[in-house]
Design an enzyme around this catalytic site. Structure first.
Site, PDB file in Angstrom:
ATOM      1  N   ASP A   9       0.841  -1.194   0.000  1.00 20.23           N
ATOM      2  CA  ASP A   9       0.000   0.000   0.000  1.00 20.23           C
ATOM      3  C   ASP A   9       0.880   1.249   0.000  1.00 20.23           C
ATOM      4  OD1 ASP A   9      -2.765   1.118   0.275  1.00 20.23           O
ATOM      5  OD2 ASP A   9      -1.875   2.035   2.042  1.00 20.23           O
ATOM      6  N   SER A  10       0.258   2.382  -0.318  1.00 23.00           N
ATOM      7  CA  SER A  10       1.018   3.637  -0.300  1.00 23.00           C
ATOM      8  C   SER A  10       1.343   4.076   1.131  1.00 23.00           C
ATOM      9  CB  SER A  10       0.208   4.735  -0.982  1.00 23.00           C
ATOM     10  OG  SER A  10      -1.014   4.938  -0.294  1.00 23.00           O
ATOM     11  N   CYS A  72      -3.788  -0.830  -2.604  1.00 20.66           N
ATOM     12  CA  CYS A  72      -3.952   0.588  -2.909  1.00 20.66           C
ATOM     13  C   CYS A  72      -4.555   0.740  -4.307  1.00 20.66           C
ATOM     14  CB  CYS A  72      -2.564   1.233  -2.859  1.00 20.66           C
ATOM     15  SG  CYS A  72      -2.541   2.974  -3.212  1.00 20.66           S
ATOM     16  N   GLU A 151      -7.448  10.418   7.704  1.00 17.42           N
ATOM     17  CA  GLU A 151      -6.277  10.167   8.556  1.00 17.42           C
ATOM     18  C   GLU A 151      -6.282  11.071   9.786  1.00 17.42           C
ATOM     19  OE1 GLU A 151      -2.530   9.464   6.814  1.00 17.42           O
ATOM     20  OE2 GLU A 151      -3.336   7.630   5.936  1.00 17.42           O
ATOM     21  N   CYS A 183     -10.726   3.962  -3.229  1.00 18.55           N
ATOM     22  CA  CYS A 183      -9.585   4.218  -2.351  1.00 18.55           C
ATOM     23  C   CYS A 183      -9.840   3.439  -1.066  1.00 18.55           C
ATOM     24  CB  CYS A 183      -9.488   5.718  -2.054  1.00 18.55           C
ATOM     25  SG  CYS A 183      -8.270   6.147  -0.789  1.00 18.55           S
ATOM     26  N   HIS A 185      -9.010   4.003   1.910  1.00 18.05           N
ATOM     27  CA  HIS A 185      -9.352   4.816   3.086  1.00 18.05           C
ATOM     28  C   HIS A 185     -10.877   5.004   3.228  1.00 18.05           C
ATOM     29  CE1 HIS A 185      -5.141   6.150   3.055  1.00 18.05           C
ATOM     30  NE2 HIS A 185      -5.354   6.715   4.231  1.00 18.05           N
TER      31      HIS A 185
HETATM   32  N1  DGL Z   1      -5.260   4.588   0.080  1.00 14.72           N
HETATM   33  C1  DGL Z   1      -4.823   4.837  -1.245  1.00 14.72           C
HETATM   34  C2  DGL Z   1      -5.723   4.174  -2.288  1.00 14.72           C
HETATM   35  O1  DGL Z   1      -6.350   3.171  -2.033  1.00 14.72           O
HETATM   36  C3  DGL Z   1      -4.678   6.305  -1.539  1.00 14.72           C
HETATM   37  C4  DGL Z   1      -3.894   7.125  -0.545  1.00 14.72           C
HETATM   38  C5  DGL Z   1      -2.751   7.871  -1.206  1.00 14.72           C
HETATM   39  O2  DGL Z   1      -2.985   8.928  -1.798  1.00 14.72           O
HETATM   40  O3  DGL Z   1      -1.643   7.351  -1.166  1.00 14.72           O
HETATM   41  O4  DGL Z   1      -5.807   4.639  -3.404  1.00 14.72           O
END
Ligand code: DGL
Length: 264
Positions: A9-10, A72, A151, A183, A185
């Site tokens: 993941d990022s 991600c 976050e 995403c 998140h």
């Molecule tokens: N959580 C990441 C996704 O699923 C995005 C967060 C980021 O910008 O790195 O795309």
């Protein structure tokens, strides 16, 4: 012999996926890699993101991962756009999982997609969804403020509701029947999104779709992963350790984790 799965993941958002797999696959060894040194991918170029994904895949492969999960969406979209260079290890990526899920849904004709600016810029989700059904209309919008908002954890504040409402407004106006939450998140604001877009719109989140794809792969190809009971090891690597990672990690995973710093 235990099976080893690597999750990439990022940053810390992929812990939402790791949390799900922790429960669903208790006997499997899980290695998590969050590229916090380059977070957020959502504001970076697709070339740079794809390169980091390649390096992350190599890192996990070197540690014995037999399956790599690109948790991600942004990383998956960039990686697919750059040809998804043959990693010589099976990969379950978040974009393909979402597209596969959409294909199975009835009444899916007007689809809204929200994601990070980089993910939306690739157009990967919209392109792959319409490729499989050209009759479907897809509207993609970037939601740059959502990841920092999540976050920060100020989701009960009026400003959080306003921001979510603002991002969903153009999709609500189009009366979409399905909202793809592009995403990892966003699962943290799923209920709020559902309230704002309207209960008649179906929500597709990448956390459960990726987890289902992984379990499907494990059932079909990794019989040695089926050992019942707990016991699988968990290691969480981050490319940078800042003061906030502990509390953000706890938000995403639901409990305190120990992180190890690593280099790509
Ligand atoms: N959580 C990441 C996704 O699923 C995005 C967060 C980021 O910008 O790195 O795309």
């Amino acid at each position: 012999m235990t099976a080893i799965i690597g999750i990439l993941d990022s940053g810390l958002g992929g812990l939402t996926v790791a949390r799900k797999l922790d429960t669903l696959l208790p006997g499997v060894d899980i290695i998590y890699l969050g590229d916090t040194a380059r977070f957020p991918y959502g504001s970076r170029s697709t070339g740079m993101i794809a390169d980091r994904v390649e390096q992350g895949v190599g890192f996990l492969k070197d540690r014995g991962a037999e399956l790599i999960v690109l948790a991600c969406v942004t990383g998956s979209a960039a990686w697919l756009g750059h040809g998804g260079r043959e990693p010589k290890v099976p990969v379950v990526d978040a974009v393909t999982s979402l597209v596969d899920r959409v294909r199975t849904l009835p009444r899916c004709r007007k689809i809204g997609v929200i994601g990070t600016p980089a993910a939306v810029q690739t157009g990967a989700l919209g392109r792959l969804i319409t490729q499989q059904d050209p009759e479907t209309r897809v509207y993609e919008y970037a939601a740059p403020l959502l990841v920092p908002l999540i976050e920060e954890g100020r989701l009960d504040r009026p400003e959080a509701r306003l921001i979510v409402k603002k991002y969903l407004h153009p999709l609500k106006v189009r009366q979409i029947d399905t909202l793809v939450m592009g995403c990892n998140h966003y699962v943290m604001v799923k209920q709020l999104m559902h309230r704002k877009i309207g209960k008649r719109t179906m929500l597709v989140d990448c956390v459960s779709t990726v987890a289902d794809s992984v379990c499907g792969y494990v059932d079909a190809h990794m019989p040695h992963a089926a050992s019942p009971g707990a016991g699988g090891s968990r290691v969480y690597h981050l490319t940078d350790l800042t003061d906030g990672v502990g509390s953000i990690g706890k938000k995403m995973f639901g409990r305190n984790l120990t992180f190890r710093r690593c280099r790509l």
